[in-house]
Design a protein around this motif. Structure first.
Motif: not given
Length: 159
Positions: A49-57, A61-66
């Motif tokens: 839920p707190y995971f952010n992935l950057s692919l180039g530009g 964001a996998m973050s959710t309200m939960a």
């Protein structure tokens, strides 16, 4: 002159060997693998839920309200793993709660950590439910109820 109680090889029992033997003895007296799986289940449930992935530009964001719910479920699973290791008497309660939280994490925490956390929590909880302490006095086959293998053979000879 050698002592009768001394080991044959003075250096055969190193500190590592003794620690490994002590850990094995400790591990066999509690649902260790159940606790380990429940502990491992907390990682993907908390992380995704707190995971952010950057692919180039592009930022995904996998973050959710939960996120808070996922954190509570993950921390509870960590506490349950510790209870399984250090308080094995409550294994039934901890196993039931671990299975419940694993299933509850499906809608709350990105499909339960993409099913990995759910599978680990359910498997660990079911292992905790199935685990039982070893009977230190096994019953002798063919003996009357209440007689154990630890009974004195001389007492049983007079029966």
């Amino acid at each position: 002159m050698a002592s009768a109680g001394a080991p044959a090889y003075a250096h055969s029992d190193s500190g590592f060997t003794r620690a490994r033997r002590d850990f094995r003895t400790w591990r066999r007296t509690r649902p260790f693998w159940a606790g380990l799986l429940v502990l491992l289940a907390a990682a993907p449930i908390i992380y995704f839920p707190y995971f952010n992935l950057s692919l180039g530009g592009l930022s995904v964001a996998m973050s959710t309200m939960a996120g808070a719910g996922s954190l509570v479920i993950g921390l509870t699973l960590i506490v349950l793993a510790g209870l399984l290791w250090f308080q094995p008497i409550i294994r039934f309660f901890a196993g039931c709660v671990a299975v419940f939280l694993g299933v509850l994490s499906l809608p709350i925490s990105n499909f339960g950590g993409f099913f990995v956390g759910t599978l680990f929590a359910a498997t660990g909880g079911l292992l905790a439910l199935a685990w039982g302490p070893v009977d230190v006095h096994p019953v002798v086959p063919g003996a009357t109820e209440g007689t154990s293998a630890a009974a004195d053979p001389e007492e049983r000879a007079g029966e």
